[in-house]
Write a protein that holds these residues in place. Structure first.
Motif, PDB file in Angstrom:
ATOM      1  N   PRO A  70       4.854  33.097 -61.768  1.00 21.92           N
ATOM      2  CA  PRO A  70       4.463  32.140 -62.816  1.00 21.92           C
ATOM      3  C   PRO A  70       5.160  32.457 -64.148  1.00 21.92           C
ATOM      4  O   PRO A  70       5.134  33.596 -64.609  1.00 21.92           O
ATOM      5  CB  PRO A  70       2.950  32.351 -62.927  1.00 21.92           C
ATOM      6  CG  PRO A  70       2.717  33.736 -62.406  1.00 21.92           C
ATOM      7  CD  PRO A  70       3.808  34.051 -61.437  1.00 21.92           C
ATOM      8  N   LEU A  71       5.776  31.431 -64.717  1.00 24.68           N
ATOM      9  CA  LEU A  71       6.557  31.603 -65.949  1.00 24.68           C
ATOM     10  C   LEU A  71       5.904  30.826 -67.092  1.00 24.68           C
ATOM     11  O   LEU A  71       5.525  29.667 -66.918  1.00 24.68           O
ATOM     12  CB  LEU A  71       7.955  31.035 -65.698  1.00 24.68           C
ATOM     13  CG  LEU A  71       8.866  30.873 -66.899  1.00 24.68           C
ATOM     14  CD1 LEU A  71       9.675  32.138 -67.123  1.00 24.68           C
ATOM     15  CD2 LEU A  71       9.825  29.715 -66.710  1.00 24.68           C
ATOM     16  N   VAL A  72       5.770  31.481 -68.250  1.00 19.27           N
ATOM     17  CA  VAL A  72       5.295  30.750 -69.434  1.00 19.27           C
ATOM     18  C   VAL A  72       6.331  30.878 -70.547  1.00 19.27           C
ATOM     19  O   VAL A  72       7.078  31.855 -70.603  1.00 19.27           O
ATOM     20  CB  VAL A  72       3.923  31.281 -69.948  1.00 19.27           C
ATOM     21  CG1 VAL A  72       2.798  30.887 -69.023  1.00 19.27           C
ATOM     22  CG2 VAL A  72       3.948  32.793 -70.164  1.00 19.27           C
ATOM     23  N   GLU A  73       6.352  29.857 -71.427  1.00 22.52           N
ATOM     24  CA  GLU A  73       7.284  29.891 -72.555  1.00 22.52           C
ATOM     25  C   GLU A  73       6.484  29.794 -73.844  1.00 22.52           C
ATOM     26  O   GLU A  73       5.549  28.988 -73.952  1.00 22.52           O
ATOM     27  CB  GLU A  73       8.274  28.728 -72.460  1.00 22.52           C
ATOM     28  CG  GLU A  73       9.291  28.752 -73.607  1.00 22.52           C
ATOM     29  CD  GLU A  73      10.365  27.683 -73.475  1.00 22.52           C
ATOM     30  OE1 GLU A  73      10.901  27.497 -72.368  1.00 22.52           O
ATOM     31  OE2 GLU A  73      10.657  27.032 -74.504  1.00 22.52           O
ATOM     32  N   CYS A  74       6.861  30.597 -74.822  1.00 20.74           N
ATOM     33  CA  CYS A  74       6.191  30.567 -76.127  1.00 20.74           C
ATOM     34  C   CYS A  74       6.772  29.407 -76.936  1.00 20.74           C
ATOM     35  O   CYS A  74       7.998  29.302 -77.084  1.00 20.74           O
ATOM     36  CB  CYS A  74       6.408  31.899 -76.846  1.00 20.74           C
ATOM     37  SG  CYS A  74       5.910  31.852 -78.575  1.00 20.74           S
TER      38      CYS A  74
END
Ligand code: GAP
Length: 476
Positions: free
Chosen positions: A91-95
């Motif tokens: 799972p990838l999140v971006e700020c």
């Protein structure tokens, strides 16, 4: 050990590894390439010693194991059938503030950006596939510019639920930017393998047809694996290119438990041979929710690394998941017939899966020792002798005395013939040589002095105790 001490120990190991020629950052001269590491002369020998020990123990010394060495590039159908194309994701999140991208399940604080420190700025997680995609053969071409020298377009990014989260306008110039508009034949798409296991499963039938092995039997492979990790970190612990040592052990479906237990015992024996202290090795029974999609039972072997307790290797019961997939997708029978009977079935599989870099990091960190000699701090690597990259260092007491140098060369050649990894070391005074050899984990330093010329005896100094003994050359 406090976090500060743990970080200090990790930093000391990374610094020693670079200073003494074990491990360097990949492409360092060009500013590096994140998640890649290069091995220097001592690192490559240490790594090979670990890999050879594994091969010797799990393959050469048994008669139920067969080695294979499959190609890294494989038909794309392998990765579709194995489930990697659809599910090999993190799972990838971006700020939204600094646009840093992170692996959502490895964040220290779930809502705080580790780069800019802002809170609640993360996008919803998207599933990021970790396979490195490539195109096999000249099956690609660039989009031709329609008007003048430029083509224009838009790139949209989505949040995984179909909502557009980002839209970037672009215009590409002919020349260096052009690859961005590359088109390729989807049938030529392939991947750098993310595990060596599939190269074993695809050869299962070949080995059965060539060698007619009795069940249970195993196929073993060592080799490179590639994962486009979102956040490579902790030295060689999580890298984008690494090596695996894997066994697929084929068993009768009713007898998987006994092979699982036997391989677990073998794993512990091997970890003993690596010199890992028993009390730093732990078994974790992985709960169903955390197991890989193919596994009915997994035990992770964890180790107390300086960065904390983390996975060293895994032992999984993969059932007939992989051979079943191949049989279905390739349309070829993967069944095994018990000799002399008509009993037929797809064998089940037990998989011990080792990461070479993690084994190496465990060996380095358990060997790393600090003590005091004559009131001075000393650093040494207490490798088991069979893993030490250099077994003996040979020195003349004085390098400007030709008769000492000649005798030392003679002893050096004799030991090199016998043991292979022997180092000639005449740099600096004896104290400096000992310190340098301690830092690379050489078990014995042999010094040739004037008495040697008289009675053919030498001083042999022990790395761990620093004791010196007088031995005749033939008895070293
Ligand atoms: N065939 C099963 C398999 O690949 P895995 O748990 O994904 O299972 C097995 O990987 C081992 O490979 C891990 O226990 C670890 O030692 C090593 N490994 C996995 N990802 C790695 C990475 N990014 N960097 C270094 N080693 C890695």
């Amino acid at each position: 050990m406090s976090t500060e001490n743990k970080n200090e120990k990790m930093e000391a190991i990374v610094s020693l590894a670079k200073r003494r020629g074990f491990i360097y950052q990949g492409s360092e001269v060009y500013g590096g390439l994140s998640g890649t590491w290069d091995y220097g002369p001592l690192g490559v020998t240490l790594k090979r010693n670990i890999m050879n020990l594994w091969w010797n123990y799990f393959v050469d010394s048994r008669d139920d194991m067969y080695g294979v060495d499959a190609a890294i590039l494989m038909n794309q159908k392998v990765w579709q059938a194995s489930g990697h194309v659809d599910t090999f994701t993190d799972p990838l999140v971006e700020c939204s503030n600094c646009h840093g991208r992170f692996r959502a399940d490895k964040l220290d604080a779930p809502n705080k950006c580790p780069t800019c420190g802002k809170e609640n700025t993360f996008s919803d997680p998207v599933q990021f596939n970790m396979m490195f995609k490539t195109v096999v053969g000249p099956k690609w071409g660039a989009v031709k510019a329609q008007q003048g020298d430029y083509i224009a377009g838009e790139l949209a990014a989505f949040d995984g639920n179909g909502n557009e989260v980002k839209n970037t306008r672009f215009s590409l110039r002919k020349g260096s930017d052009f690859d961005a508009a590359m088109l390729y034949d989807q049938n030529a798409e392939s991947y750098l393998r993310p595990e060596t296991a599939q190269g074993i499963f695809t050869n299962y039938k070949n080995i059965v047809d060539s060698f007619y092995p009795d069940l249970p039997f195993g196929l073993a492979q060592q080799g490179k694996a590639f994962r486009n990790e979102i956040s490579p970190r902790d030295f060689i612990f999580r890298s984008r290119e690494f090596e695996q040592m894997e066994i697929e052990y084929f068993v009768h479906p009713d007898k998987w438990q006994e092979s699982f237990e036997a391989l677990l015992t073998d794993i512990h024996t091997f970890l003993d041979m690596l010199g890992l202290p028993k009390d730093m090795v732990h078994e974790l029974e992985v709960p169903e929710a955390d197991r890989a999609h193919y596994s009915k039972r997994t035990i992770d072997i964890e180790f107390d690394f300086p960065i904390g307790r983390e996975e060293l290797l895994g032992l999984a019961y993969r059932t007939d998941f992989d051979l079943g997939n191949i049989q279905r997708e390739a349309g070829k029978s993967m069944e095994y017939t018990i000799k002399g009977t008509t009993e037929k079935f797809i064998p089940h599989v037990i998989e011990p899966s080792f990461g070479v870099e993690r084994a190496l990091m465990a060996v380095l960190s358990s060997a790393y020792t600090e003590d005091e000699v004559n009131g001075e701090k000393r650093i040494f690597l207490k490798f088991p002798e069979h893993l030490a990259p250099v077994k003996y260092a040979v020195s003349p007491l004085l390098k400007n005395k030709p008769e000492l140098v000649a005798k030392a060369r003679e002893v050096y050649s004799m030991l090199k013939k016998k043991h292979g990894n022997v180092m000639w070391d005449d740099n600096g005074n004896i104290g400096k040589r000992y310190r340098r050899q301690d830092e690379i984990g050489t078990p014995y330093c042999v010094v040739i002095d004037f008495d040697t010329l008289e009675d053919n005896t030498v001083t042999v100094r022990d790395r761990d105790t620093t004791e010196q003994k007088r031995l005749s050359v033939e008895n070293i």
